[in-house]
Design a protein around this motif. Sequence first.
Motif, PDB file in Angstrom:
ATOM      1  N   LEU A   1       0.829  -1.204   0.000  1.00  0.00           N
ATOM      2  CA  LEU A   1       0.000   0.000   0.000  1.00  0.00           C
ATOM      3  C   LEU A   1       0.864   1.254   0.000  1.00  0.00           C
ATOM      4  CD1 LEU A   1      -2.786  -1.050   2.518  1.00  0.00           C
ATOM      5  CD2 LEU A   1      -3.083  -0.599   0.084  1.00  0.00           C
ATOM      6  N   ALA A   2       1.917   1.245   0.809  1.00  0.00           N
ATOM      7  CA  ALA A   2       2.806   2.409   0.861  1.00  0.00           C
ATOM      8  C   ALA A   2       3.467   2.641  -0.495  1.00  0.00           C
ATOM      9  CB  ALA A   2       3.866   2.199   1.948  1.00  0.00           C
ATOM     10  N   ARG A   3       3.835   1.554  -1.171  1.00  0.00           N
ATOM     11  CA  ARG A   3       4.492   1.684  -2.467  1.00  0.00           C
ATOM     12  C   ARG A   3       3.522   2.206  -3.523  1.00  0.00           C
ATOM     13  NH1 ARG A   3       5.592  -1.736  -6.854  1.00  0.00           N
ATOM     14  NH2 ARG A   3       4.276  -3.347  -5.954  1.00  0.00           N
ATOM     15  N   PHE A   4       2.314   1.656  -3.543  1.00  0.00           N
ATOM     16  CA  PHE A   4       1.340   2.102  -4.536  1.00  0.00           C
ATOM     17  C   PHE A   4       0.892   3.547  -4.286  1.00  0.00           C
ATOM     18  CE2 PHE A   4       0.348  -2.560  -5.007  1.00  0.00           C
ATOM     19  CZ  PHE A   4       0.833  -2.651  -6.307  1.00  0.00           C
ATOM     20  N   ALA A   5       0.804   3.917  -3.009  1.00  0.00           N
ATOM     21  CA  ALA A   5       0.327   5.263  -2.676  1.00  0.00           C
ATOM     22  C   ALA A   5       1.403   6.323  -2.803  1.00  0.00           C
ATOM     23  CB  ALA A   5      -0.230   5.269  -1.250  1.00  0.00           C
ATOM     24  N   SER A   6       2.646   5.907  -2.995  1.00  0.00           N
ATOM     25  CA  SER A   6       3.743   6.872  -3.026  1.00  0.00           C
ATOM     26  C   SER A   6       3.691   7.780  -4.241  1.00  0.00           C
ATOM     27  CB  SER A   6       5.089   6.128  -3.005  1.00  0.00           C
ATOM     28  OG  SER A   6       5.284   5.400  -4.211  1.00  0.00           O
ATOM     29  N   GLY A   7       3.021   7.308  -5.299  1.00  0.00           N
ATOM     30  CA  GLY A   7       2.968   8.089  -6.532  1.00  0.00           C
ATOM     31  C   GLY A   7       4.225   7.996  -7.367  1.00  0.00           C
ATOM     32  N   ARG A   8       5.179   7.147  -6.955  1.00  0.00           N
ATOM     33  CA  ARG A   8       6.459   7.055  -7.666  1.00  0.00           C
ATOM     34  C   ARG A   8       6.515   5.856  -8.610  1.00  0.00           C
ATOM     35  NH1 ARG A   8       8.237   8.363  -2.417  1.00  0.00           N
ATOM     36  NH2 ARG A   8       8.822   6.188  -2.038  1.00  0.00           N
ATOM     37  N   ILE A   9       5.428   5.091  -8.688  1.00  0.00           N
ATOM     38  CA  ILE A   9       5.424   3.928  -9.579  1.00  0.00           C
ATOM     39  C   ILE A   9       5.321   4.396 -11.029  1.00  0.00           C
ATOM     40  CG2 ILE A   9       4.028   1.974 -10.349  1.00  0.00           C
ATOM     41  CD1 ILE A   9       3.479   1.280  -7.529  1.00  0.00           C
ATOM     42  N   ARG A  10       6.220   3.928 -11.847  1.00  0.00           N
ATOM     43  CA  ARG A  10       6.208   4.248 -13.276  1.00  0.00           C
ATOM     44  C   ARG A  10       5.565   3.084 -14.018  1.00  0.00           C
ATOM     45  NH1 ARG A  10      12.116   5.440 -15.094  1.00  0.00           N
ATOM     46  NH2 ARG A  10      10.994   5.756 -17.062  1.00  0.00           N
ATOM     47  N   GLN A  11       4.438   3.342 -14.618  1.00  0.00           N
ATOM     48  CA  GLN A  11       3.718   2.295 -15.319  1.00  0.00           C
ATOM     49  C   GLN A  11       4.152   2.208 -16.789  1.00  0.00           C
ATOM     50  OE1 GLN A  11      -0.534   1.989 -14.496  1.00  0.00           O
ATOM     51  NE2 GLN A  11      -0.318   3.508 -12.870  1.00  0.00           N
ATOM     52  N   SER A  12       4.020   1.007 -17.336  1.00  0.00           N
ATOM     53  CA  SER A  12       4.320   0.760 -18.748  1.00  0.00           C
ATOM     54  C   SER A  12       3.057   0.238 -19.416  1.00  0.00           C
ATOM     55  CB  SER A  12       5.459  -0.256 -18.891  1.00  0.00           C
ATOM     56  OG  SER A  12       6.637   0.212 -18.293  1.00  0.00           O
ATOM     57  N   PRO A  13       2.175   1.131 -19.870  1.00  0.00           N
ATOM     58  CA  PRO A  13       0.921   0.666 -20.481  1.00  0.00           C
ATOM     59  C   PRO A  13       1.178  -0.153 -21.743  1.00  0.00           C
ATOM     60  CG  PRO A  13       0.836   3.014 -19.958  1.00  0.00           C
ATOM     61  CD  PRO A  13       2.263   2.596 -19.832  1.00  0.00           C
ATOM     62  N   GLU A  14       0.436  -1.205 -21.886  1.00  0.00           N
ATOM     63  CA  GLU A  14       0.532  -2.057 -23.067  1.00  0.00           C
ATOM     64  C   GLU A  14      -0.811  -2.733 -23.294  1.00  0.00           C
ATOM     65  OE1 GLU A  14       2.620  -5.927 -22.376  1.00  0.00           O
ATOM     66  OE2 GLU A  14       3.312  -4.886 -20.584  1.00  0.00           O
ATOM     67  N   GLN A  15      -0.984  -3.332 -24.449  1.00  0.00           N
ATOM     68  CA  GLN A  15      -2.231  -4.030 -24.743  1.00  0.00           C
ATOM     69  C   GLN A  15      -2.192  -5.403 -24.088  1.00  0.00           C
ATOM     70  OE1 GLN A  15      -3.622  -3.679 -28.750  1.00  0.00           O
ATOM     71  NE2 GLN A  15      -4.733  -5.629 -28.686  1.00  0.00           N
ATOM     72  N   VAL A  16      -3.164  -5.659 -23.213  1.00  0.00           N
ATOM     73  CA  VAL A  16      -3.202  -6.888 -22.423  1.00  0.00           C
ATOM     74  C   VAL A  16      -4.529  -7.597 -22.668  1.00  0.00           C
ATOM     75  CG1 VAL A  16      -3.128  -7.866 -20.099  1.00  0.00           C
ATOM     76  CG2 VAL A  16      -1.733  -5.862 -20.643  1.00  0.00           C
ATOM     77  N   ASN A  17      -4.461  -8.909 -22.836  1.00  0.00           N
ATOM     78  CA  ASN A  17      -5.673  -9.721 -22.972  1.00  0.00           C
ATOM     79  C   ASN A  17      -6.251  -9.938 -21.575  1.00  0.00           C
ATOM     80  OD1 ASN A  17      -7.541 -11.875 -23.224  1.00  0.00           O
ATOM     81  ND2 ASN A  17      -6.522 -12.582 -25.077  1.00  0.00           N
ATOM     82  N   LEU A  18      -7.218  -9.118 -21.206  1.00  0.00           N
ATOM     83  CA  LEU A  18      -7.813  -9.186 -19.869  1.00  0.00           C
ATOM     84  C   LEU A  18      -8.512 -10.515 -19.637  1.00  0.00           C
ATOM     85  CD1 LEU A  18      -8.646  -7.895 -17.178  1.00  0.00           C
ATOM     86  CD2 LEU A  18     -10.558  -6.799 -18.383  1.00  0.00           C
ATOM     87  N   THR A  19      -9.143 -11.036 -20.667  1.00  0.00           N
ATOM     88  CA  THR A  19      -9.856 -12.311 -20.548  1.00  0.00           C
ATOM     89  C   THR A  19      -8.900 -13.441 -20.164  1.00  0.00           C
ATOM     90  OG1 THR A  19     -11.332 -11.546 -22.302  1.00  0.00           O
ATOM     91  CG2 THR A  19     -11.447 -13.879 -21.714  1.00  0.00           C
ATOM     92  N   GLN A  20      -7.794 -13.557 -20.902  1.00  0.00           N
ATOM     93  CA  GLN A  20      -6.861 -14.647 -20.659  1.00  0.00           C
ATOM     94  C   GLN A  20      -6.168 -14.501 -19.318  1.00  0.00           C
ATOM     95  OE1 GLN A  20      -6.525 -17.403 -22.750  1.00  0.00           O
ATOM     96  NE2 GLN A  20      -5.561 -18.126 -20.866  1.00  0.00           N
ATOM     97  N   MET A  21      -5.773 -13.270 -18.955  1.00  0.00           N
ATOM     98  CA  MET A  21      -5.094 -13.088 -17.680  1.00  0.00           C
ATOM     99  C   MET A  21      -6.008 -13.444 -16.519  1.00  0.00           C
ATOM    100  SD  MET A  21      -3.146  -9.771 -16.008  1.00  0.00           S
ATOM    101  CE  MET A  21      -1.809  -9.760 -17.201  1.00  0.00           C
ATOM    102  N   THR A  22      -7.282 -13.049 -16.603  1.00  0.00           N
ATOM    103  CA  THR A  22      -8.228 -13.381 -15.539  1.00  0.00           C
ATOM    104  C   THR A  22      -8.417 -14.887 -15.435  1.00  0.00           C
ATOM    105  OG1 THR A  22      -9.402 -11.290 -15.925  1.00  0.00           O
ATOM    106  CG2 THR A  22     -10.541 -12.968 -14.638  1.00  0.00           C
TER     107      THR A  22
END
Length: 371
Positions: A72-93
């Motif tokens: 929670l502390a890491r996610f709330a820090s605002g310092r996470i750099r995301q790498s958006p990409e196209q993800v198959n949500l169906t398969q991952m779930t």
Amino acid sequence: MQSPSSAPSTANDDHWRELISQIGSDVGIALSSAMERVTVLATTGKIDRVGLRALRDEIEHARRVGMIGQQLARFASGRIRQSPEQVNLTQMTRDVLVQRGREATAKGLELRQSMRPADVIVDATLLHALLQAVVDWVLEHARGTIEFRLDIRPWPPHARLTCQFGHQPADAAIPDVVAASDKVPSLDSMSWRLVQQIAWTLQLVIERQDSANASTLSLEFPRTVSEQIEGVTAVEIDQGFGVSDNSKPLAGSHVLVVASRRDTRNEIREATRHMGLLVDFVSSVEEAEEFCRDALPHAIVYESGLSGDRFEKLRTGIRAEMPTFVFIEITEEGKQFELSDEGEQRQAVVGREAVMVSLPSALIFELSRTL
């Protein structure tokens, strides 16, 4: 009933005071109960199988809460750099539900799913963490059947993942509906807090509706892939896989280490200490079989000296359920470091002398491939 929620401001002191208090309370209660059992054991020198299992569960709960607090502390820090990409949500779930299937079955729960095809633009590592957190939360509270549905809203055309489950026995003699102002405190566990925070980090729309008997969680993905993705440029979409630039991209992932030698276990523990993983250790294949009977970890790291017919049977059984399950072999000596491939080499290999340097890289690469 809870309406759609958005991330709290970093200045929202009340939110964080409540969260810190909850962490302290959850850890304190679990460890106090565990200490009572240890005191009885020290006094009598005896503990039965039920008591030993309860002691392990209490210690595991405290460890889990502490780990969630770090996440929670890491996610709330605002310092996470995301790498958006196209993800198959169906398969991952589907993959996550298969991976957690044994755990659900051991709890007497039935997982049902109805999934429409859907691709979304999102950080793959964080999405995987979110799905795991959702399943953690659901398995804490569900009774009976758990239903996951993935559909596409007609307008705006956003993918929507819904999870519905009963948290009370169906024949419980309580009202069908509770007032909107009422809460079911047990549902607001630390696992739920993690679900909220990751969803906020991913900028998803999250909604939860609770009745006296059941709960429905809905996650809406604004960046759903269609023929034309509004507001997303080609530069923003990585069609291949790229691990997020997060300091602990696998935080919360569960690794089982099968190693008979204490020095090997210590080296692996030290090599993975900084990764935010949940790591459990067993010293034999028999113990690994027992560990995996009710729930599968995300990866198994094992000494090559323990490989044999019995281990191969364990591996074959797991791979039958999850063909992409991660195995990493620690060889007896040398600085060997080989990643898995799609051919005969279906597992990573790390030499004993390379554990400190190469094992973290192997875990990141291998676990990331399963997303």
